[in-house]
Design an enzyme around this catalytic site. Sequence first.
Site: not given
Ligand code: IPT
Length: 972
Positions: A96, A140-142, A199-200, A255, A288, A355
């Site tokens: 990113y 995004n990426a928190e 992103n998403e 995820y 991802e 993480y």
């Molecule tokens: C996905 C985002 O693209 C990434 O930036 C990060 O936020 C990650 O998740 C979580 O750590 S968003 C998720 C709802 C799939």
Amino acid sequence: MTAFGRGGPRRPLVTLGAAAAALATVLATTGAVQAAPAAAAPAHQITYDRHSLMVAGRRVLLWSGEFHYFRLPSPDLWRDVLERIRAAGFNGVSLYFHWGYHSPRRGVYDFTGVRDVDRLLRLTEELGLYVVARPGPYINAETSGGGFPAWLKNVPGRARSSDPGYTAAYREWLDRINPIIARHQVTRGGSVIAYNVENEYAAGTDPAYMEDLKRRARADGIDVPITHNQCCDASWTPTWASGEGAVQIPGVDDYPQSFECRRPGTWGAWGEGVTERLSDEAPVYAAEYQAGAIDLNNAGYDKCRELTGPEFMKVYYKSNLITAGATMFGYYMSFGGTNWGWLGQPNDVYTSYDYGAAITENRQLTAKYDEFKRQGYFVTGVAPLTRTDPVTAPASSNPAVRTEARANPGTGTQFVLVRHADRRTDADETATLAWRTPDGDRTLPVRLKGRDAKILVAGYDLGGQRLAVSTSEIMTHAAIGGRDVAVLYGTEDTPGTTVLRYASRPTVKVLDGEATAAYGNGDLRLDYTHKGLTRVLVTGGGRRPLLLMLGTDAEAAKFWRASTAAGPVLVRGTSLVRSATLTGGTLDLRADLARTENVEVFAPPSARRLTVNGRYVPATVTASGSLTGAAAGPERVRIPQPARWSVRTEAPEARPDFDDSGWTVADRTTTVSPIKPASGPVLYADDYGFHHGHVWYRGRFTATGEETAVSLNAITGRGGVYQVWLNGRYLGSAAGGTQADADAPVNPRPGPGRFAVPAGLLRAGEQAVLSVLVGNMGHNDDWTADDVRHKQPRGLVAASLEGSGAPITWRIQGARGGEDLPDTVRGPLNNGGLYGERSGWHLPGHGDRSWSAGSPADRRIGPGVTWFRTSLRLDLPEGHDAALTLRFGGGAGRHRVLIFVNGWNMGQYVGGGVQRDFTLPAGVLRHDGGNTLALAVVAEEESTVGPVSLAPVAVHRGGVKVRDVPAPGAGG
Ligand code: IPT
């Protein structure tokens, strides 16, 4: 300053696996010359079809790990982490690029120092890692604002749409970042193999916006395939696979383990993994793929590592390869890093962004790393996997053991996924597989012990050998010194069978462990149990010799693969092999050691002498034809402890006589935020250019003497607090809010605080001063493409007096300079507006001789802001890598501590909170020299911080050379 200019030892390029070979060839011509500009490397076209990406027509299975340079503010450690990523068998990284990290103010951008992404991309080229570039604009990426600069909150027009206001803003970013990315594309001899837009992106879908992002990229010179990472699963629309806004390679984020680390035994809460193909023209791309988790409910990252551990990786990652046939992967995260400064998005994360990844925040390697290595070496090394189609799977005698298969239509090589039919079970199951391999029918026993999955291979030309089939998994193989050396593995105590083809009966010698061999009809069949490391030498039979090493998972993980100009080498032992060089008769390994241990090297016979990190290792030749010798572990390292603290109390802003005439008058009546104040002026900090950390407000009113209470409301983001003083008297603190609604403007919900006015404090007719300190934990993300979320105010949102209608006039103060940064080295996210920060108390050059002696360990501090400073001289031995954290050991009272190391804000300790250890990256912390540690304690009540110590996480001999990160002394 460039990575190439640092005059380090020159070494040939090292790559891992055949999939990286194309890039290796690209760089081989210049590989030994680190200073060669990227443009000197040959350029290659990137193409793709439904099976895989291709570099100059050669198929590549892209196995990349996500890495956030902005979460590691020590660029020499970028090399360290990228070398670790490469050594795990990754052939790429997913990156990113963070708009807000580079832009403190509209039109102002910084790409130097810790923001030097050109350097980062040069490094990926040097290391032979492909890059998927992901510049957003939204990531995004928190991270604060999801990567948006905070000034975007003041730009009218919905973010993540084709609104003209937003469009003009993001074009400014893209037109700066795109050209940097463009000059590092594989098509220009660089490393960037694909480019991810947005992103998403789905909520508030605006295909015209997607079109513009692609147009911008092309106009700025991006000519590699454009990708997108769709969220979640195929139910998410649009997929951007076709129609307006479509990208060339649509990918999916997945995820399946969710983010609830308090339940690390969870199994597939969010699904089965990648099962669908989004496009018939493009490879299946797991953009991802979950490789860790955010710690949503404060379980601690070790629990997140468990949630996403080796068993999960085996079952899900291997399914993605075979069920879906995916050949492009971005594992999120390979290394998470640190939300230093105010980088974190407040609602989901704290300072650590470890993480639960394979490489910890302290850069240590975990059991997950081992699993990545086993899988990564395989997927990037066994070329037929880059092009497969589904085929009939071998029949399993036990319905509880399920098989799925793919085969390469060119070579016929088969890949069979063996897993439990019920993916949740941890049963122990055996089965017999009736397998029609390209080399004939075979009946083979398999066993699945617990949560497990395997990819078994049949019909594979393994170097000079013909592997008919094996129930062990292939980790890697290499042609070394005229023979093949292969490492296969299986779960401990399970049976293994490997069948190889020979024209005549070969000679089989079991060098170590146990295996039985039988020959007939051209088949050499080896049967064994996976236990320790079994070594079998096969010679004759019409083929070159084969050294077969059959190990357990743990034994396989001890192997490292590296390339030299004279070909590949395998190494057994050490904690990490970064690279190898063969010069004359000497093989030198750049390796890290946690202790003195035996190192075994499988190298061309010309390697007669072994050195590790340049130090001679006396070595002998083994029966396996390898070289082995004991390499030295680290020296004893003495870690000094912070002592002789000094202390100073601040917060003069709370006093009624404080001179705030230089502060900004807060009297605006309009705001871009969809959240409008119900009455009175707009007090939102961002509207006055104060975006990060703390802000102070001072409000004046003429007292009537009838006031009973002060009623306030502030939005801080989750976990934030605000504190109130009236005429210098502390009235208390309240929790700040997280979110206000657009249709309930005054919204009393977010963070109301009612503070009683003590009797006699105010006198009728006299001017009173209200001082309010508001924390800002960071900005909301914009995941839903909703300005109501993204443009949430920070700071005061409402203020009134009970018992009096007297108007309050306000001034506001935040980080020094606002958007005009005084400290461009540390950048926009390093500081807020505490008095000490504004006065440089966090900086190494600050003169603290007038401060009094006092230690955070036992000093009782009152509500408000108190600083502690100390200096710390480190003298760690050269050629060592010590990972150090700052540890908080207790304390009492509600308080939080901003941690400044040589002026760099390395995070926020919340008293009693989940995070007590704070990673101090080498470079920010000087390992050979003096350091200044400054702690700003913001206390809500009488508190003690408790002991603060420097704790070693691990010490290795080895590592990379880390230079001091610049730390301007005072004034910036
Ligand atoms: C996905 C985002 O693209 C990434 O930036 C990060 O936020 C990650 O998740 C979580 O750590 S968003 C998720 C709802 C799939």
